[in-house]
Design a protein around this motif. Structure first.
Motif, PDB file in Angstrom:
ATOM      1  N   MET A   1       0.844  -1.200   0.000  1.00  0.00           N
ATOM      2  CA  MET A   1       0.000   0.000   0.000  1.00  0.00           C
ATOM      3  C   MET A   1       0.882   1.254   0.000  1.00  0.00           C
ATOM      4  SD  MET A   1      -3.053  -0.991   2.725  1.00  0.00           S
ATOM      5  CE  MET A   1      -3.645   0.662   2.862  1.00  0.00           C
ATOM      6  N   THR A   2       0.416   2.270  -0.682  1.00  0.00           N
ATOM      7  CA  THR A   2       1.119   3.549  -0.689  1.00  0.00           C
ATOM      8  C   THR A   2       0.739   4.347   0.569  1.00  0.00           C
ATOM      9  OG1 THR A   2      -0.641   4.753  -1.807  1.00  0.00           O
ATOM     10  CG2 THR A   2       0.999   3.598  -3.213  1.00  0.00           C
ATOM     11  N   PRO A   3       1.512   5.374   0.911  1.00  0.00           N
ATOM     12  CA  PRO A   3       1.111   6.234   2.030  1.00  0.00           C
ATOM     13  C   PRO A   3      -0.282   6.825   1.832  1.00  0.00           C
ATOM     14  CG  PRO A   3       3.386   6.654   1.444  1.00  0.00           C
ATOM     15  CD  PRO A   3       2.841   5.733   0.392  1.00  0.00           C
ATOM     16  N   GLU A   4      -0.606   7.172   0.598  1.00  0.00           N
ATOM     17  CA  GLU A   4      -1.930   7.721   0.298  1.00  0.00           C
ATOM     18  C   GLU A   4      -3.028   6.690   0.569  1.00  0.00           C
ATOM     19  OE1 GLU A   4       1.103   9.940  -2.173  1.00  0.00           O
ATOM     20  OE2 GLU A   4       0.738   7.834  -1.736  1.00  0.00           O
ATOM     21  N   ASP A   5      -2.764   5.427   0.230  1.00  0.00           N
ATOM     22  CA  ASP A   5      -3.728   4.361   0.531  1.00  0.00           C
ATOM     23  C   ASP A   5      -3.969   4.257   2.033  1.00  0.00           C
ATOM     24  OD1 ASP A   5      -3.923   3.654  -2.181  1.00  0.00           O
ATOM     25  OD2 ASP A   5      -2.385   2.096  -2.012  1.00  0.00           O
ATOM     26  N   HIS A   6      -2.908   4.349   2.816  1.00  0.00           N
ATOM     27  CA  HIS A   6      -3.032   4.264   4.275  1.00  0.00           C
ATOM     28  C   HIS A   6      -3.891   5.416   4.811  1.00  0.00           C
ATOM     29  CE1 HIS A   6      -0.397   0.887   5.173  1.00  0.00           C
ATOM     30  NE2 HIS A   6       0.447   1.352   4.274  1.00  0.00           N
ATOM     31  N   ILE A   7      -3.661   6.613   4.305  1.00  0.00           N
ATOM     32  CA  ILE A   7      -4.454   7.768   4.731  1.00  0.00           C
ATOM     33  C   ILE A   7      -5.922   7.555   4.410  1.00  0.00           C
ATOM     34  CG2 ILE A   7      -4.929  10.197   4.173  1.00  0.00           C
ATOM     35  CD1 ILE A   7      -2.668   9.923   6.135  1.00  0.00           C
ATOM     36  N   GLU A   8      -6.197   7.047   3.223  1.00  0.00           N
ATOM     37  CA  GLU A   8      -7.585   6.783   2.815  1.00  0.00           C
ATOM     38  C   GLU A   8      -8.263   5.817   3.794  1.00  0.00           C
ATOM     39  OE1 GLU A   8      -9.607   7.792   0.249  1.00  0.00           O
ATOM     40  OE2 GLU A   8      -8.160   9.162  -0.668  1.00  0.00           O
ATOM     41  N   VAL A   9      -7.560   4.771   4.208  1.00  0.00           N
ATOM     42  CA  VAL A   9      -8.134   3.781   5.122  1.00  0.00           C
ATOM     43  C   VAL A   9      -8.392   4.398   6.495  1.00  0.00           C
ATOM     44  CG1 VAL A   9      -7.632   1.639   6.384  1.00  0.00           C
ATOM     45  CG2 VAL A   9      -7.163   1.783   3.924  1.00  0.00           C
ATOM     46  N   VAL A  10      -7.419   5.137   7.002  1.00  0.00           N
ATOM     47  CA  VAL A  10      -7.511   5.668   8.371  1.00  0.00           C
ATOM     48  C   VAL A  10      -8.533   6.803   8.490  1.00  0.00           C
ATOM     49  CG1 VAL A  10      -6.197   6.854  10.187  1.00  0.00           C
ATOM     50  CG2 VAL A  10      -5.171   4.942   8.953  1.00  0.00           C
ATOM     51  N   LEU A  11      -8.665   7.625   7.453  1.00  0.00           N
ATOM     52  CA  LEU A  11      -9.519   8.816   7.565  1.00  0.00           C
ATOM     53  C   LEU A  11     -10.851   8.718   6.817  1.00  0.00           C
ATOM     54  CD1 LEU A  11      -6.820  11.626   7.192  1.00  0.00           C
ATOM     55  CD2 LEU A  11      -7.657  10.515   9.285  1.00  0.00           C
ATOM     56  N   ALA A  12     -11.133   7.606   6.166  1.00  0.00           N
ATOM     57  CA  ALA A  12     -12.327   7.472   5.325  1.00  0.00           C
ATOM     58  C   ALA A  12     -13.641   7.726   6.064  1.00  0.00           C
ATOM     59  CB  ALA A  12     -12.359   6.094   4.673  1.00  0.00           C
ATOM     60  N   HIS A  13     -13.666   7.484   7.364  1.00  0.00           N
ATOM     61  CA  HIS A  13     -14.908   7.633   8.128  1.00  0.00           C
ATOM     62  C   HIS A  13     -15.198   9.084   8.539  1.00  0.00           C
ATOM     63  CE1 HIS A  13     -11.856   7.501  11.273  1.00  0.00           C
ATOM     64  NE2 HIS A  13     -12.751   8.013  12.097  1.00  0.00           N
ATOM     65  N   LEU A  14     -14.274   9.991   8.263  1.00  0.00           N
ATOM     66  CA  LEU A  14     -14.436  11.389   8.674  1.00  0.00           C
ATOM     67  C   LEU A  14     -14.979  12.250   7.534  1.00  0.00           C
ATOM     68  CD1 LEU A  14     -11.084  11.793  10.630  1.00  0.00           C
ATOM     69  CD2 LEU A  14     -13.371  11.433  11.584  1.00  0.00           C
ATOM     70  N   ALA A  15     -15.572  13.379   7.880  1.00  0.00           N
ATOM     71  CA  ALA A  15     -16.070  14.377   6.913  1.00  0.00           C
ATOM     72  C   ALA A  15     -17.020  13.765   5.894  1.00  0.00           C
ATOM     73  CB  ALA A  15     -14.901  15.075   6.215  1.00  0.00           C
ATOM     74  N   GLY A  16     -17.814  12.821   6.322  1.00  0.00           N
ATOM     75  CA  GLY A  16     -18.771  12.189   5.417  1.00  0.00           C
ATOM     76  C   GLY A  16     -18.106  11.457   4.264  1.00  0.00           C
ATOM     77  N   GLY A  17     -16.846  11.047   4.470  1.00  0.00           N
ATOM     78  CA  GLY A  17     -16.118  10.341   3.418  1.00  0.00           C
ATOM     79  C   GLY A  17     -15.540  11.249   2.343  1.00  0.00           C
ATOM     80  N   ARG A  18     -15.666  12.564   2.522  1.00  0.00           N
ATOM     81  CA  ARG A  18     -15.121  13.510   1.546  1.00  0.00           C
ATOM     82  C   ARG A  18     -13.638  13.720   1.837  1.00  0.00           C
ATOM     83  NH1 ARG A  18     -20.146  15.124   2.853  1.00  0.00           N
ATOM     84  NH2 ARG A  18     -19.426  16.594   4.433  1.00  0.00           N
ATOM     85  N   LEU A  19     -12.828  12.905   1.207  1.00  0.00           N
ATOM     86  CA  LEU A  19     -11.383  12.850   1.434  1.00  0.00           C
ATOM     87  C   LEU A  19     -10.706  12.804   0.071  1.00  0.00           C
ATOM     88  CD1 LEU A  19      -9.032  12.319   3.488  1.00  0.00           C
ATOM     89  CD2 LEU A  19      -9.589   9.887   3.266  1.00  0.00           C
ATOM     90  N   TYR A  20      -9.816  13.758  -0.186  1.00  0.00           N
ATOM     91  CA  TYR A  20      -9.257  13.908  -1.530  1.00  0.00           C
ATOM     92  C   TYR A  20      -7.741  14.091  -1.493  1.00  0.00           C
ATOM     93  CZ  TYR A  20     -14.133  15.034  -2.307  1.00  0.00           C
ATOM     94  OH  TYR A  20     -15.504  14.985  -2.322  1.00  0.00           O
TER      95      TYR A  20
END
Length: 118
Positions: A1-20
């Motif tokens: 997994m890339t660092p970006e993939d890890h961020i997506e997994v850890v933060l996906a539940h926040l801000a209604g899933g609006r993560l970019y």
């Protein structure tokens, strides 16, 4: 997994899933989160082998409406808590939160840097 993939997994539940990555589309509802790699500490081996993990500096930005400083500050706290609890990433908080304002989108924001080992 890339660092970006890890961020997506850890933060996906926040801000209604609006993560970019990098920037959000202009019409994105607030609140939302953006993130980007802003450096790191490369590991080099004498053998020339590529390391299995990276030590990257990740900037995470939280955004809310122009009148929502409290909302964006609370979201930023939740981001920090989520990253600190992701023990598999060995997160180090590198900076405190910095407040910002984006005139183009009329949004209040915070920026904070983290070191990830993943």
């Amino acid at each position: 997994m890339t660092p970006e993939d890890h961020i997506e997994v850890v933060l996906a539940h926040l801000a209604g899933g609006r993560l970019y990555p990098d920037v959000a589309p202009l019409s994105t509802d607030t609140p939302y989160i953006t993130y980007q790699v802003v450096g790191g500490e490369p590991m080099n081996f004498l053998s020339g082998d590529r390391p299995d993990k990276q030590h990257v500096r990740m900037q995470v930005n939280c955004w809310a409406g122009a009148d929502e400083r409290a909302e964006v500050s609370e979201l930023a706290k939740l981001v920090e808590d989520a990253l600190r609890s992701a023990t598999e990433l060995q997160v180090e908080v590198v900076s405190g939160r910095t407040s910002t304002y984006d005139e183009e989108t009329d949004s209040r924001g915070t920026m904070q840097d983290f070191m990830l080992f993943c």
